[in-house]
Scaffold this motif. Structure first.
Motif, PDB file in Angstrom:
ATOM      1  N   SER A   1      27.179  24.391 -58.277  1.00 10.08           N
ATOM      2  CA  SER A   1      26.441  24.874 -56.619  1.00 10.08           C
ATOM      3  C   SER A   1      25.202  23.682 -56.322  1.00 10.08           C
ATOM      4  N   GLU A   2      24.931  23.141 -56.886  1.00 12.66           N
ATOM      5  CA  GLU A   2      24.039  21.617 -56.200  1.00 12.66           C
ATOM      6  C   GLU A   2      25.375  21.191 -55.321  1.00 12.66           C
ATOM      7  N   VAL A   3      26.863  21.272 -55.078  1.00 17.07           N
ATOM      8  CA  VAL A   3      27.240  20.268 -53.786  1.00 17.07           C
ATOM      9  C   VAL A   3      27.166  21.975 -52.766  1.00 17.07           C
ATOM     10  N   ILE A   4      27.202  23.779 -53.404  1.00 16.49           N
ATOM     11  CA  ILE A   4      27.545  24.807 -52.756  1.00 16.49           C
ATOM     12  C   ILE A   4      26.329  25.246 -52.056  1.00 16.49           C
ATOM     13  N   LEU A   5      25.182  25.251 -51.859  1.00 18.94           N
ATOM     14  CA  LEU A   5      23.979  25.367 -51.486  1.00 18.94           C
ATOM     15  C   LEU A   5      23.769  23.976 -50.060  1.00 18.94           C
ATOM     16  N   PRO A   6      23.111  22.969 -50.840  1.00 15.40           N
ATOM     17  CA  PRO A   6      22.854  22.032 -50.228  1.00 15.40           C
ATOM     18  C   PRO A   6      23.837  22.136 -48.554  1.00 15.40           C
ATOM     19  N   LEU A   7      25.266  22.153 -48.942  1.00 16.13           N
ATOM     20  CA  LEU A   7      26.695  21.702 -47.880  1.00 16.13           C
ATOM     21  C   LEU A   7      26.375  23.595 -46.754  1.00 16.13           C
ATOM     22  N   ALA A   8      26.408  23.944 -47.553  1.00 21.14           N
ATOM     23  CA  ALA A   8      25.341  25.664 -47.000  1.00 21.14           C
ATOM     24  C   ALA A   8      24.650  25.321 -45.831  1.00 21.14           C
ATOM     25  N   GLY A   9      23.063  24.647 -46.028  1.00 18.38           N
ATOM     26  CA  GLY A   9      21.953  24.363 -45.317  1.00 18.38           C
ATOM     27  C   GLY A   9      22.775  23.347 -44.456  1.00 18.38           C
ATOM     28  N   PHE A  10      23.571  22.282 -45.008  1.00 21.70           N
ATOM     29  CA  PHE A  10      23.749  21.469 -43.611  1.00 21.70           C
ATOM     30  C   PHE A  10      24.649  22.273 -42.731  1.00 21.70           C
ATOM     31  N   VAL A  11      25.734  23.029 -43.065  1.00 19.41           N
ATOM     32  CA  VAL A  11      26.650  23.595 -41.996  1.00 19.41           C
ATOM     33  C   VAL A  11      24.916  24.676 -40.986  1.00 19.41           C
ATOM     34  N   ALA A  12      24.604  25.512 -41.860  1.00 21.95           N
ATOM     35  CA  ALA A  12      23.332  26.403 -41.195  1.00 21.95           C
ATOM     36  C   ALA A  12      22.894  25.254 -39.560  1.00 21.95           C
ATOM     37  N   GLY A  13      22.913  24.234 -40.534  1.00 25.21           N
ATOM     38  CA  GLY A  13      21.842  22.607 -39.631  1.00 25.21           C
ATOM     39  C   GLY A  13      22.588  22.107 -38.070  1.00 25.21           C
ATOM     40  N   GLN A  14      24.110  22.381 -38.211  1.00 27.55           N
ATOM     41  CA  GLN A  14      25.562  22.361 -37.088  1.00 27.55           C
ATOM     42  C   GLN A  14      25.636  23.744 -36.793  1.00 27.55           C
ATOM     43  N   GLY A  15      24.789  24.523 -36.248  1.00 31.61           N
ATOM     44  CA  GLY A  15      24.952  25.762 -35.537  1.00 31.61           C
ATOM     45  C   GLY A  15      26.072  26.589 -36.291  1.00 31.61           C
ATOM     46  N   ARG A  16      27.137  26.769 -37.031  1.00 28.69           N
ATOM     47  CA  ARG A  16      28.043  27.513 -37.708  1.00 28.69           C
ATOM     48  C   ARG A  16      26.994  29.044 -38.479  1.00 28.69           C
ATOM     49  N   MET A  17      25.783  28.705 -38.738  1.00 28.60           N
ATOM     50  CA  MET A  17      25.543  29.625 -39.099  1.00 28.60           C
ATOM     51  C   MET A  17      23.830  29.623 -39.468  1.00 28.60           C
ATOM     52  N   SER A  18      22.529  31.036 -39.437  1.00 29.87           N
ATOM     53  CA  SER A  18      21.469  30.992 -39.959  1.00 29.87           C
ATOM     54  C   SER A  18      20.819  30.392 -40.886  1.00 29.87           C
ATOM     55  N   VAL A  19      20.297  30.065 -41.255  1.00 25.61           N
ATOM     56  CA  VAL A  19      19.686  29.493 -42.263  1.00 25.61           C
ATOM     57  C   VAL A  19      19.367  30.109 -43.001  1.00 25.61           C
ATOM     58  N   VAL A  20      18.680  31.774 -42.214  1.00 29.05           N
ATOM     59  CA  VAL A  20      18.443  32.892 -43.079  1.00 29.05           C
ATOM     60  C   VAL A  20      20.196  33.092 -43.407  1.00 29.05           C
ATOM     61  N   GLY A  21      20.850  33.714 -43.169  1.00 30.62           N
ATOM     62  CA  GLY A  21      22.089  33.793 -43.381  1.00 30.62           C
ATOM     63  C   GLY A  21      22.576  33.008 -44.612  1.00 30.62           C
ATOM     64  N   ALA A  22      22.696  31.846 -44.331  1.00 28.83           N
ATOM     65  CA  ALA A  22      22.952  30.926 -45.686  1.00 28.83           C
ATOM     66  C   ALA A  22      22.170  31.675 -47.046  1.00 28.83           C
ATOM     67  N   ILE A  23      20.503  31.643 -46.575  1.00 31.07           N
ATOM     68  CA  ILE A  23      19.989  32.253 -47.985  1.00 31.07           C
ATOM     69  C   ILE A  23      20.410  33.796 -48.020  1.00 31.07           C
ATOM     70  N   PHE A  24      20.592  34.246 -47.500  1.00 26.31           N
ATOM     71  CA  PHE A  24      21.321  35.896 -47.868  1.00 26.31           C
ATOM     72  C   PHE A  24      22.263  36.040 -48.556  1.00 26.31           C
ATOM     73  N   TRP A  25      22.990  35.671 -47.756  1.00 24.78           N
ATOM     74  CA  TRP A  25      25.193  35.460 -47.905  1.00 24.78           C
ATOM     75  C   TRP A  25      25.169  34.175 -49.986  1.00 24.78           C
ATOM     76  N   THR A  26      24.309  33.721 -49.773  1.00 29.01           N
ATOM     77  CA  THR A  26      24.393  32.802 -51.741  1.00 29.01           C
ATOM     78  C   THR A  26      23.570  33.731 -52.263  1.00 29.01           C
ATOM     79  N   THR A  27      22.540  34.430 -52.166  1.00 31.44           N
ATOM     80  CA  THR A  27      21.841  34.876 -52.777  1.00 31.44           C
ATOM     81  C   THR A  27      22.393  36.391 -53.183  1.00 31.44           C
ATOM     82  N   LEU A  28      23.618  36.690 -52.050  1.00 27.12           N
ATOM     83  CA  LEU A  28      24.005  37.907 -52.791  1.00 27.12           C
ATOM     84  C   LEU A  28      25.653  37.998 -53.522  1.00 27.12           C
ATOM     85  N   GLY A  29      26.033  35.906 -53.222  1.00 28.50           N
ATOM     86  CA  GLY A  29      26.801  36.059 -54.610  1.00 28.50           C
ATOM     87  C   GLY A  29      26.571  35.699 -55.253  1.00 28.50           C
TER      88      GLY A  29
END
Length: 262
Positions: A55-83
């Protein structure tokens, strides 16, 4: 231009100490890159069931992808929390399927473990289960494992889901934001989480060692201490092995009224 972790690695944009882009980490990275938020959520759900997925790779990677515009930060948090919630519910179901009786049967066969230990653990979880689920979601290793005893003890599933979601929301938000803010250096988060995980492992190993040493010492003392002799109370007797009657402390025998003391 959106720079993905694979592209950055190919062009030298990632540091040399970045996590390797093959094996499990590579699979997770590719999943998040291809599917965005849902991919991150799926990876986190699988991480609950298969601890080698980090998870220490998945979560910051999701934040990085959000920073690149692929998804929003809120979306990254929502999907990872749902998972996190879905993975925890799966483990809860496994614990509920095992049940108390099977857990106790297994514990009874373990060396140095007593059923009284299981009873004390159950009593502790009944008193502190809500806090254990909430804070357990923020402790490496225990993040997944805490769902199993919750299922074994049949914690109300609504309460379990609520506190699992809250604990996961705090943990996931912290690391998603870290990856978002660190940008190309998102992989540095793994090192800090690794330190925390090592601390948890050392504490657990020390606790197990203390438990084993304490139980072994108790067992040795119990074997070395002589058993107290049993002496009949005055006026009571013990059967005569020869069948003649009952021997009293006065030295006489009672033959059941056939001749009195001899």
């Amino acid at each position: 231009m959106i720079r993905t972790p694979h592209a950055l690695l190919a062009t030298g944009g990632l540091a040399a100490d970045a996590p390797p882009q093959d094996g499990i980490v590579g699979y997770v990275t590719d999943l998040v890159e291809r599917l965005g938020g849902p991919g991150a959520g799926l990876a986190v759900a699988l991480e609950n069931l298969f601890p080698p997925i980090p998870s220490e790779v998945i979560l910051p990677l999701a934040g990085f992808v959000a920073g690149q515009g692929r998804m929003s930060v809120v979306g990254a948090i929502f999907w990872t929390t749902l998972g996190s919630l879905l993975g925890a519910l799966a483990l809860y179901g496994i614990g509920a399927a095992l049940g108390r009786d099977r857990i106790r049967a297994v514990a009874a066969k373990l060396p140095l473990v007593k059923l009284s230990d299981v009873d004390r653990t159950e009593a502790w979880f009944i008193r502190h289960g809500v806090k254990a689920v909430f804070f357990g979601r923020m402790i490496p290793i225990f993040r997944s494992l805490i769902s199993i005893p919750a299922g074994v003890e049949r914690m109300p599933i609504a309460i379990f889901a609520l506190y699992t979601t809250l604990g996961s929301l705090i943990w996931n938000s912290t690391f998603v934001f870290a990856g978002y803010l660190l940008g190309d250096n998102w992989h540095l988060v793994e090192g800090y989480v690794g330190i925390l995980q090592n601390v948890v492992i050392v504490v657990c190993a020390a606790a197990v060692a203390w438990f084993v040493v304490t139980r072994v010492r108790r067992a040795r003392r119990a074997r070395q201490e002589p058993e107290p002799a049993t002496v009949p109370n005055p006026g009571t007797g013990v059967p005569d092995p020869s069948g003649r009657g009952t021997l009293y402390r006065s030295g006489g025998w009672d033959d059941g009224g056939h001749g009195g003391a001899r």
